[in-house]
Design an enzyme around this catalytic site. Structure first.
Site, PDB file in Angstrom:
ATOM      1  N   LEU A  11       0.816  -1.215   0.000  1.00 38.85           N
ATOM      2  CA  LEU A  11       0.000   0.000   0.000  1.00 38.85           C
ATOM      3  C   LEU A  11       0.852   1.269   0.000  1.00 38.85           C
ATOM      4  O   LEU A  11       0.593   2.201  -0.756  1.00 38.85           O
ATOM      5  CB  LEU A  11      -0.924   0.003   1.222  1.00 38.85           C
ATOM      6  CG  LEU A  11      -2.062  -1.021   1.208  1.00 38.85           C
ATOM      7  CD1 LEU A  11      -2.740  -1.050   2.568  1.00 38.85           C
ATOM      8  CD2 LEU A  11      -3.062  -0.689   0.107  1.00 38.85           C
ATOM      9  N   GLY A  14       7.341   4.544   3.619  1.00 40.18           N
ATOM     10  CA  GLY A  14       7.919   5.838   3.967  1.00 40.18           C
ATOM     11  C   GLY A  14       8.373   5.851   5.403  1.00 40.18           C
ATOM     12  O   GLY A  14       7.978   5.001   6.207  1.00 40.18           O
ATOM     13  N   GLY A  15       9.200   6.844   5.755  1.00 37.25           N
ATOM     14  CA  GLY A  15       9.720   6.928   7.121  1.00 37.25           C
ATOM     15  C   GLY A  15      10.494   5.671   7.465  1.00 37.25           C
ATOM     16  O   GLY A  15      11.417   5.275   6.778  1.00 37.25           O
ATOM     17  N   MET A  16      10.060   4.984   8.528  1.00 34.32           N
ATOM     18  CA  MET A  16      10.719   3.745   8.939  1.00 34.32           C
ATOM     19  C   MET A  16       9.821   2.536   8.742  1.00 34.32           C
ATOM     20  O   MET A  16      10.179   1.429   9.097  1.00 34.32           O
ATOM     21  CB  MET A  16      11.129   3.843  10.412  1.00 34.32           C
ATOM     22  CG  MET A  16      12.170   4.921  10.682  1.00 34.32           C
ATOM     23  SD  MET A  16      12.717   4.851  12.377  1.00 34.32           S
ATOM     24  CE  MET A  16      13.462   3.235  12.398  1.00 34.32           C
ATOM     25  N   GLY A  17       8.597   2.704   8.187  1.00 39.68           N
ATOM     26  CA  GLY A  17       7.661   1.609   8.059  1.00 39.68           C
ATOM     27  C   GLY A  17       7.243   1.355   6.626  1.00 39.68           C
ATOM     28  O   GLY A  17       7.372   2.209   5.748  1.00 39.68           O
ATOM     29  N   LYS A  40       1.703  -3.617   8.951  1.00 38.68           N
ATOM     30  CA  LYS A  40       2.861  -2.715   9.000  1.00 38.68           C
ATOM     31  C   LYS A  40       4.077  -3.481   9.503  1.00 38.68           C
ATOM     32  O   LYS A  40       3.983  -4.254  10.461  1.00 38.68           O
ATOM     33  CB  LYS A  40       2.599  -1.525   9.921  1.00 38.68           C
ATOM     34  CG  LYS A  40       3.815  -0.623  10.105  1.00 38.68           C
ATOM     35  CD  LYS A  40       3.564   0.511  11.081  1.00 38.68           C
ATOM     36  CE  LYS A  40       2.740   1.585  10.459  1.00 38.68           C
ATOM     37  NZ  LYS A  40       2.695   2.809  11.302  1.00 38.68           N
ATOM     38  N   ASP A 134      -0.837  14.748  15.630  1.00 37.88           N
ATOM     39  CA  ASP A 134      -0.683  14.865  14.179  1.00 37.88           C
ATOM     40  C   ASP A 134      -2.039  14.775  13.471  1.00 37.88           C
ATOM     41  O   ASP A 134      -2.186  14.098  12.452  1.00 37.88           O
ATOM     42  CB  ASP A 134       0.248  13.772  13.658  1.00 37.88           C
ATOM     43  CG  ASP A 134       0.804  14.108  12.267  1.00 37.88           C
ATOM     44  OD1 ASP A 134       0.777  15.297  11.900  1.00 37.88           O
ATOM     45  OD2 ASP A 134       1.254  13.179  11.569  1.00 37.88           O
TER      46      ASP A 134
END
Length: 683
Positions: A11, A14-17, A40, A134
């Protein structure tokens, strides 16, 4: 496979996942497949580090604490697996950001409905002691049965240390988060207010010019631009955007207001009643795609088929950094910054020491050259004096030889004596010759013309006047005297006159050399200064210079305070130095009898400070340098100002002021005889 889940497509990443669409095992009754989930895992390749595993475990723990119909629930997780994973409820619905982009803004009634549904999710989060931090359109999914709040993996429980970093999209961040202050439940309400404003107007509640740093500054100051907000929504949205967190409503208050407004109307949570047709259609496309995927159709996000919606459902975002690790990273960055600052200071100190050593070496070379020149001049004068004495002695001997010759020979034209009678001529003639010979011998032994002996001697000036003085025989001391004395001595020696009275000739005596005073260190320092030099010296605020002697430094050095624009050795030259703001002069009467004057002007550098009278008539002595953090000032009533800028004076008639922040008070002075301007503010 990740745990019991079979991955059928990716899907997002990005980032760390990394997020995969997955399906659980077949149903026990054999009919169809299991449910769809978003799984995830970490992006890390190879062995997972302990730090990454702790971060992932913390995200799982936070997500499992919330069990609400208004959030994405955690189905199962295994943070201790070889590849840690977490299975989250898959919500087949578009985010608010996608809906606004594709279908336009919402009417006021629909905005209130979205606000109430999102407030329910925040009530569940805050009730579990979690601050989301967020909230933004990308993190609110909208199926027809109401909003779902996702991606609270970066949230922190109230009982843990909260990071001071600003996270999330800047335009939807609260002012306190943008300033690096801790986030609270009120911060989530501010972000919700910014999200609702975008639903109603199509943009964030700030002016945008494409500059991220300027936008961040506006968020930090709370400079809102609420143009385009419908009047019906002012009571709902405006309180959420209050600058003071204490003035913002709680999520429960926002939900209660919505229920009061709907009192007496048919109660329904379906978006079909509230949403425009375009919004409902796009939401339906996402729901249809989810059903197709659940029925076992192949997953191909890039196929672009007619039934493919605008974009795939964004699942919970990537794992964010654990607070302790983030703080450790910040400490490491601060340590690196301190190391760089220390290295810069060491470099500056080394450069300053090299400059001081170079200046000292140049000073020593100049002093050595001056001493060599003085010694050479003294030797030349001593040689001239010896030559003059030798010529004088030769002239005296020549005159003495002429006198002896005259005494030994008869005077031309004199009457010869009458010869005596023969009887007496022999005796008379013999005695006369004996007397003459005795006189010559006496003259040779006496030598009245020789002045080289010790004792008292007469010295004549140019006019022949006499005087007395002690003269050292055979003087070869080479003592330094002024050029005027040297000229006078040589003239006297070469033009010495004859004495009177005895008929003998006198020579001019050798003058006594005048000793030259030895200059001290201060005199040498003043003598070494040249026009164009810069000095580490300044007015100390009490009408004294900060040092006894000038210290020369490079004009670009941070301790260059004064510039030498003129050097004079004329008595009273200080009156000819420039006057006005920033100009002064420094005079020193040397032991060598020379009065040296340095005409100085201030070197203006941004960051330097000086005292000034700013109440009433503004005035300051710009030659004074004062510590910016000093607790005292030279005189009562003065303030400490810091130089903020040094500029070329604008053309006459130009409307120009010193650059300053809004509301910041400043002062300025024309300097360099009106050619430049310095700006200053309170230190």
């Amino acid at each position: 496979m990740l745990g019991p889940y079979r991955l059928i497509g990716r899907l997002s990443s990005g980032g760390m996942g990394r997020i995969y669409l997955a399906r659980s095992g077949a149903r026990s009754d054999g009919r169809g497949s299991g449910e769809l989930v978003a799984v995830k895992t970490l992006l890390a390749e190879g062995e997972v580090s302990d730090i990454d595993r702790r971060r992932f475990a913390r995200e799982v723990s936070l997500a499992q604490r919330v069990d609400s119909a208004h959030t994405a629930r955690v189905r199962e997780a295994d943070p201790g697996a070889e590849r840690p994973w977490m299975a989250i409820e898959y919500i087949a619905a578009p985010p608010l950001s996608e809906l606004v982009r594709a279908c336009g803004v919402l009417p006021a009634s629909a905005v209130r409905w979205v606000a109430a549904g999102t407030a329910k999710a925040l009530v569940a989060l805050h009730g579990a002691g979690i601050v989301h931090r967020d909230v933004k359109p990308q993190n609110v999914l909208l199926p027809l049965d109401g909003p779902r709040l996702i991606d609270f993996g970066i949230s922190h429980a109230n009982d843990l240390t909260r990071t001071s970093l600003t996270l999330g999209t800047i335009a939807f961040t609260s002012p306190e988060q943008a300033r690096g202050e801790p986030s609270t439940a009120a911060s989530d309400m501010y972000s919700l207010g910014a999200t609702l404003f975008m639903l109603a107007s199509g943009r964030p509640p700030y002016s945008r010019d494409g500059d991220t740093l300027r936008l961040l500054a506006r968020v930090q100051r709370g400079e809102l631009d609420l143009g385009g907000l419908p009047k019906e929504l002012v009571e709902t949205v405006r309180p959420c955007l209050a600058a003071d967190p204490g003035q913002r409503p709680a999520p429960a208050e926002l939900l209660a207001r919505f229920r009061r407004d709907q009192a007496g109307l048919p109660a329904t949570d379906s978006g079909v009643r509230w949403l425009p047709p375009k919004w409902s259609a796009l939401i339906g496309e996402y729901a249809a795609q989810g059903q197709a995927l659940a029925s076992g159709r192949p997953f191909d996000p890039a196929a672009g088929s007619d039934d493919q919606p605008t974009g795939m459902v964004p699942p919970p975002g990537p794992t964010r950094m654990y607070t302790a690790d983030r703080e450790a990273q910040l400490r490491e960055r601060e340590r690196a910054a301190r190391e760089r600052e220390r290295a810069a200071k060491e470099h500056e100190r080394a450069e300053r020491e090299r400059a001081e050593k170079r200046a000292a070496r140049e000073q020593a070379e100049r002093e050595q050259a001056e001493r060599a020149a003085q010694e050479r001049a003294a030797r030349e004068r001593a040689q001239r004096e010896r030559a003059e004495r030798e010529r004088a002695q030769q002239a005296a001997r020549a005159r003495a030889g002429g006198a002896q010759a005259r005494a030994a020979s008869p005077t031309p034209g004199a009457t010869r004596p009458t010869p005596a009678p023969a009887a007496s001529s022999g005796g008379s003639s013999g005695w006369g010759w004996l007397i003459a010979v005795a006189a010559v011998i006496a003259l040779l032994f006496w030598q009245p013309w020789d002045t080289s002996g010790s004792g008292s001697a007469s010295g004549g000036s140019r006019s022949g006047a006499t005087g007395s003085g002690a003269v050292t025989s055979g003087n070869d001391l080479g003592t330094h005297t002024d050029g005027s004395d040297t000229g006078s001595d040589s003239t006297s020696n070469s033009n010495s006159t004859y004495g009177s009275g005895s008929g003998a000739e006198e020579s001019s005596p050798t003058p006594t050399p005048t000793p030259t005073p030895t200059p001290d260190t201060t005199d040498r320092a003043f003598a070494a200064v040249r026009a164009g030099d810069c000095l580490d010296v300044y007015n100390d605020g009490h009408d004294n210079m900060s040092a006894r002697a000038p210290v020369r430094v490079g004009c670009r050095a941070s301790n260059a305070y004064m510039h030498v624009n003129r050097v004079s050795t004329t008595t009273g030259a200080g009156s000819s130095c420039d006057s006005g703001p920033g100009f002064t002069w420094w005079r020193k009467s040397g032991a060598d009898g020379v009065e040296r004057t340095l005409c100085l002007d201030r070197v203006y550098q941004v960051g330097q400070c000086f005292p000034a009278q700013v109440k009433g008539a503004t005035n300051a002595d710009l030659t004074v340098v004062w510590g910016c953090g000093a607790s005292t000032v030279p005189r009562a009533g003065q303030s400490i100002l810091r130089i903020t800028g040094y500029y070329r004076a604008p053309a006459a008639g130009t409307n120009w002021t010193c650059p300053a922040g809004r509301g910041e008070r400043f002062w300025y002075w024309p300097v360099n005889n009106g050619r430049s301007i310095i700006c200053a503010s309170a230190a």
